[in-house]
Write an enzyme that holds these catalytic residues in place. Structure first.
Site: not given
Length: 503
Positions: A2, A28, A101-102, A257
């Site tokens: 995210c 996201g 985020n995670g 990526y």
């Protein structure tokens, strides 16, 4: 994967938060949210959709205040409901909101502990709400009407003791300030910067440095694993290490990526790392196929362009743009559901026949995950007249599920799991396939920061750095987060909405 952002400024932050989230949109595409604070009031807008669709002028006008946090969601844990959109908020103590985020690997145990011991109720399936409540409870344990930075750092230390997995988080305490912290392994990225104005210093935290650049902030540095940053409303900033045994284990897939090439993560330029990926991959090709017959190197846009360019230079082969990308289609990797991913590939890319006709083509991509995209693109190259189609992956075979916030939930959906490289080659329909070696990939990142002694490379080698990932956990993850499970949840949600509309 995210995107998070936090800002303490001397004027309204609503537009800056919006602009920052737009820059982080690649992290996201499922949902977006912003919460701001003005005095003793909090203002929130969040919903499913892209940033540009979630926030209208009327919403922006209501997001008042000089302090706020924001989030763009990429669904892993939890479902795709708008109820899961972030930031989340709890009123006790003080009024705390959080964006994350995670992925927490001990979320189930934490949820039970929060209910039985901390007397806190979790209302969604999101582990981010669990992280928020753990942080809020640790703040409440300080037992103070008014807190200071020492209390906040102690609360973050409590989070580190209780939470396992990956978490880069930004929290906001009403009337106090912004807090950012990173898990003890630093798996997910988090950076902060500052901007000098006539009124004083403003501070910003974000998942990637590119968001700082876009808003005119000077990058100070990445938060270290286990470290926390506190920025109070009066513009004072302080950092402290809050974990007992922090160590770097940055997610290497960020460089492959996830991140934008113009970002710097843990003092390593993503762009430069990808150039080195292309260099190393070319060296491998020259080593195992010194008499190759490659006529042209063509990247699969966008993330592989940098590696493909350097690979072509090293091979002494022409580099050409053979695919044109539709900019209005999202990142295929994070599309919900296999059918949607398949449909999106043809909508997303169109081949230029002249670059393929009667040539031996080397297609370059950043990775091969499910293989769906690779197979279709190889067929597109053949349909455009390619004599032979070779395929190169800038990363090693993805053989294992990710548990730290990337949507690789089940090994059965990964094309390289339990397959040799030759079998993967046959499955995607290539004439020849070459993967990057893991040691070479890690070298490409570590070369510019020797402190990165270890990486989270679990999707390639199956070694989970937090040490708490069992086969039972992976099976539970598979059952709850594979494409079939997600599709079933979407169907159930659609039925509920239909029943509601017909009532």
């Amino acid at each position: 994967m995210c995107g998070i952002i936090g800002l303490v400024a001397k004027g309204p932050v609503n537009q800056s938060l919006y602009d920052g989230l737009t820059v982080l949109q690649h992290r996201g595409q499922d949902a977006a949210g912003i919460m701001t604070c003005e005095g003793s009031r909090l203002y929130l807008r969040k919903d499913n959709g892209l940033v540009r669709d979630v926030f209208r002028q009327s919403h922006m006008l209501r997001l008042r205040g000089n302090m706020g946090i924001g989030h763009v969601r990429y669904p892993t844990a939890g479902c795709e409901s708008s109820a899961e959109a972030q930031p989340f908020y709890v009123n006790s103590p003080y009024g705390v909101s959080l964006a994350h985020n995670g992925n927490l690997t001990n979320a189930a145990e934490l949820q039970q502990d929060l209910f039985l011991e901390d007397l806190r109720h979790i209302n969604t399936n999101s582990d981010s709400e669990i992280l928020l409540n753990v942080f809020a409870h640790e703040l409440a344990r300080q037992g103070k009407l008014r807190i200071d930075h020492n209390d906040v750092f102690e609360a973050v230390a409590g989070v580190h003791r209780r939470c396992k997995g990956a978490y880069a988080a930004v929290a906001m305490i009403m009337g106090y300030g912004i807090i950012a912290f990173r898990d003890p392994y630093g798996i997910r990225p988090l950076v902060y910067g500052k901007r000098e104005t006539a009124q004083g210093t403003e501070y910003m935290v974000a998942s990637e440095s590119v968001a700082l650049d876009a808003l005119g902030f000077e990058r100070v540095r990445d938060l270290e694993p286990g470290e926390a940053l506190v920025v109070t409303l009066d513009g004072k900033a302080e950092t402290r290490q809050c974990a007992e045994n922090p160590q770097y284990a940055t997610c290497i897939f960020e460089y492959v990526y996830l991140a934008r090439p113009d970002s710097i993560i843990d003092d390593v330029s993503v762009y430069k790392a990808r150039l080195r990926m292309g260099e190393k991959l070319a060296e491998k090709i020259l080593r195992i196929r010194p008499d190759h017959d490659i006529d042209v190197v063509i990247p699969i846009p966008d993330t592989s362009r940098t590696a493909a360019l350097q690979l072509a230079n090293r091979l002494g082969v022409k580099y050409r743009e053979g695919f044109i990308k539709n900019r209005y289609i999202g990142r295929t990797f994070i599309m919900p559901g296999q059918q949607q991913r398949k449909k999106s590939v043809r909508q997303k890319l169109n081949a230029i026949d002249l670059e393929f006709r009667d040539k031996t083509v080397l297609l370059v991509d950043d990775s091969i995950v499910r293989g769906t995209t690779s197979e279709q693109i190889i067929q597109m190259a053949r349909d455009s007249g390619a004599r032979k189609v070779y395929f190169a992956s800038a990363s090693p075979p993805v053989r294992y599920p990710n548990v730290y916030g990337i949507d690789m939930p089940t090994k059965e959906e990964l094309i390289a799991h339990d397959r040799t490289e030759e079998e993967v080659c046959a499955a995607i329909g290539a004439d020849w396939l070459v993967f990057q070696d893991l040691a070479d990939l890690e070298y490409t990142v570590r070369k510019r920061n020797a402190r990165l002694e270890r990486f989270d490379s679990s999707v390639f080698d199956g070694e989970y750095v937090t040490g708490d990932v069992s086969e039972q956990y992976l099976n539970q993850l598979r059952d709850s987060r594979n494409d079939s499970a997600k599709e079933k949840r979407r169907e159930e949600e659609a039925e509920i909405i239909e029943l509601h509309n017909n009532a």
